[in-house]
Design a protein around this motif. Structure first.
Motif, PDB file in Angstrom:
ATOM      1  N   LEU A  40     -12.555 -30.315   8.458  1.00 47.65           N
ATOM      2  CA  LEU A  40     -11.551 -29.701   7.981  1.00 47.65           C
ATOM      3  C   LEU A  40     -11.251 -28.423   9.128  1.00 47.65           C
ATOM      4  CD1 LEU A  40     -13.218 -28.713   4.748  1.00 47.65           C
ATOM      5  CD2 LEU A  40     -11.848 -30.588   5.054  1.00 47.65           C
ATOM      6  N   LEU A  41     -10.119 -28.011   8.965  1.00 46.37           N
ATOM      7  CA  LEU A  41      -9.431 -26.995   9.744  1.00 46.37           C
ATOM      8  C   LEU A  41      -9.929 -25.647   8.874  1.00 46.37           C
ATOM      9  CD1 LEU A  41      -7.766 -26.027  12.256  1.00 46.37           C
ATOM     10  CD2 LEU A  41      -6.004 -25.868  10.546  1.00 46.37           C
ATOM     11  N   PHE A  42     -10.740 -24.972   9.615  1.00 46.13           N
ATOM     12  CA  PHE A  42     -11.651 -23.690   8.977  1.00 46.13           C
ATOM     13  C   PHE A  42     -12.062 -22.667   9.966  1.00 46.13           C
ATOM     14  CE2 PHE A  42     -15.408 -22.373   6.570  1.00 46.13           C
ATOM     15  CZ  PHE A  42     -14.973 -21.895   5.454  1.00 46.13           C
ATOM     16  N   ASP A  43     -11.713 -21.667  10.065  1.00 46.68           N
ATOM     17  CA  ASP A  43     -12.124 -20.692  10.964  1.00 46.68           C
ATOM     18  C   ASP A  43     -13.471 -19.614  10.466  1.00 46.68           C
ATOM     19  OD1 ASP A  43     -10.750 -19.093   9.379  1.00 46.68           O
ATOM     20  OD2 ASP A  43      -9.212 -18.360  10.732  1.00 46.68           O
ATOM     21  N   THR A  44     -13.905 -20.219   9.409  1.00 50.46           N
ATOM     22  CA  THR A  44     -15.119 -19.197   8.888  1.00 50.46           C
ATOM     23  C   THR A  44     -16.330 -20.044   9.169  1.00 50.46           C
ATOM     24  OG1 THR A  44     -13.767 -18.280   7.317  1.00 50.46           O
ATOM     25  CG2 THR A  44     -16.089 -17.902   6.901  1.00 50.46           C
ATOM     26  N   LYS A  45     -17.301 -19.389   9.727  1.00 46.43           N
ATOM     27  CA  LYS A  45     -18.606 -19.974   9.939  1.00 46.43           C
ATOM     28  C   LYS A  45     -19.260 -20.056   8.649  1.00 46.43           C
ATOM     29  CE  LYS A  45     -19.034 -20.650  14.633  1.00 46.43           C
ATOM     30  NZ  LYS A  45     -19.830 -21.399  15.556  1.00 46.43           N
ATOM     31  N   LEU A  46     -20.175 -21.140   8.249  1.00 45.38           N
ATOM     32  CA  LEU A  46     -20.906 -21.041   7.307  1.00 45.38           C
ATOM     33  C   LEU A  46     -22.187 -21.921   7.797  1.00 45.38           C
ATOM     34  CD1 LEU A  46     -18.609 -22.842   4.242  1.00 45.38           C
ATOM     35  CD2 LEU A  46     -19.362 -20.591   4.614  1.00 45.38           C
ATOM     36  N   TRP A  68     -21.873 -29.220  10.783  1.00 45.40           N
ATOM     37  CA  TRP A  68     -21.608 -28.383  11.829  1.00 45.40           C
ATOM     38  C   TRP A  68     -20.522 -27.553  11.850  1.00 45.40           C
ATOM     39  CZ3 TRP A  68     -16.761 -29.531  13.682  1.00 45.40           C
ATOM     40  CH2 TRP A  68     -16.123 -30.783  13.307  1.00 45.40           C
ATOM     41  N   ASN A  69     -20.306 -26.723  12.741  1.00 44.68           N
ATOM     42  CA  ASN A  69     -18.983 -25.660  12.756  1.00 44.68           C
ATOM     43  C   ASN A  69     -18.612 -25.713  14.189  1.00 44.68           C
ATOM     44  OD1 ASN A  69     -19.091 -24.010  10.204  1.00 44.68           O
ATOM     45  ND2 ASN A  69     -21.377 -23.787  10.563  1.00 44.68           N
ATOM     46  N   SER A  70     -17.384 -25.340  14.414  1.00 42.03           N
ATOM     47  CA  SER A  70     -16.766 -25.021  15.708  1.00 42.03           C
ATOM     48  C   SER A  70     -15.835 -23.763  15.553  1.00 42.03           C
ATOM     49  CB  SER A  70     -16.099 -26.362  16.427  1.00 42.03           C
ATOM     50  OG  SER A  70     -14.903 -26.395  15.660  1.00 42.03           O
ATOM     51  N   PRO A  71     -15.339 -23.174  16.559  1.00 41.41           N
ATOM     52  CA  PRO A  71     -14.376 -22.017  16.134  1.00 41.41           C
ATOM     53  C   PRO A  71     -13.353 -22.279  15.227  1.00 41.41           C
ATOM     54  CG  PRO A  71     -14.897 -22.035  18.645  1.00 41.41           C
ATOM     55  CD  PRO A  71     -15.353 -23.287  17.806  1.00 41.41           C
ATOM     56  N   GLN A  72     -12.806 -23.545  14.999  1.00 39.79           N
ATOM     57  CA  GLN A  72     -11.495 -23.849  14.351  1.00 39.79           C
ATOM     58  C   GLN A  72     -11.725 -24.877  13.350  1.00 39.79           C
ATOM     59  OE1 GLN A  72      -8.385 -22.325  14.607  1.00 39.79           O
ATOM     60  NE2 GLN A  72      -9.456 -20.620  15.699  1.00 39.79           N
ATOM     61  N   GLU A  73     -12.924 -25.458  13.136  1.00 41.12           N
ATOM     62  CA  GLU A  73     -13.207 -26.468  12.352  1.00 41.12           C
ATOM     63  C   GLU A  73     -14.706 -26.551  11.802  1.00 41.12           C
ATOM     64  OE1 GLU A  73     -12.775 -30.016  14.631  1.00 41.12           O
ATOM     65  OE2 GLU A  73     -10.521 -29.622  15.134  1.00 41.12           O
ATOM     66  N   ILE A  74     -14.899 -27.303  10.833  1.00 42.24           N
ATOM     67  CA  ILE A  74     -16.052 -27.368  10.102  1.00 42.24           C
ATOM     68  C   ILE A  74     -16.349 -28.943   9.546  1.00 42.24           C
ATOM     69  CG2 ILE A  74     -15.095 -26.987   7.620  1.00 42.24           C
ATOM     70  CD1 ILE A  74     -17.814 -25.399   7.294  1.00 42.24           C
ATOM     71  N   GLY A  75     -17.471 -29.413   9.806  1.00 43.78           N
ATOM     72  CA  GLY A  75     -17.828 -30.940   9.614  1.00 43.78           C
ATOM     73  C   GLY A  75     -18.754 -30.791   8.203  1.00 43.78           C
TER      74      GLY A  75
END
Length: 101
Positions: A40-46, A68-75
């Protein structure tokens, strides 16, 4: 980037879902789906391992886990076959939307 060996299923650009975690909800764009996951395109770290609820307006809700998280995405890891279900729902919604236009 496809970090897994499972094939990714492309979906219609702009497909939106609601991600709920820790009593917070976020509107997200789905970038792609695999057999048992979503990017997902997502800029909040969970936190990795957090349980989430992914809601789609035509497919209902599915449970997932943050992998996983990256600066602009979440898996997310979803139950087996959920990616294909969401892909079919997205295709049906797109066809319905095009017929209604």
């Amino acid at each position: 980037m496809n970090r897994r060996h499972a094939p990714r299923h492309m979906i219609s650009p702009g497909t939106r879902v609601r991600l709920t975690s820790f009593d917070n909800s976020y509107d997200c764009e789905v970038l792609d789906l695999s057999f048992c996951g979503a990017r997902l395109l997502f800029d909040t770290k969970l936190p990795i391992g957090s349980e989430v609820i992914l809601s789609h307006s035509h497919c209902g809700q599915v449970l997932g886990t943050v992998k996983w998280n990256s600066p602009q995405e979440i898996g997310l890891e979803l139950g087996p076959g959920v990616g294909r279900l969401l892909t079919r729902c997205d295709t049906a919604h797109t066809a319905y939307t095009q017929q209604s236009s």
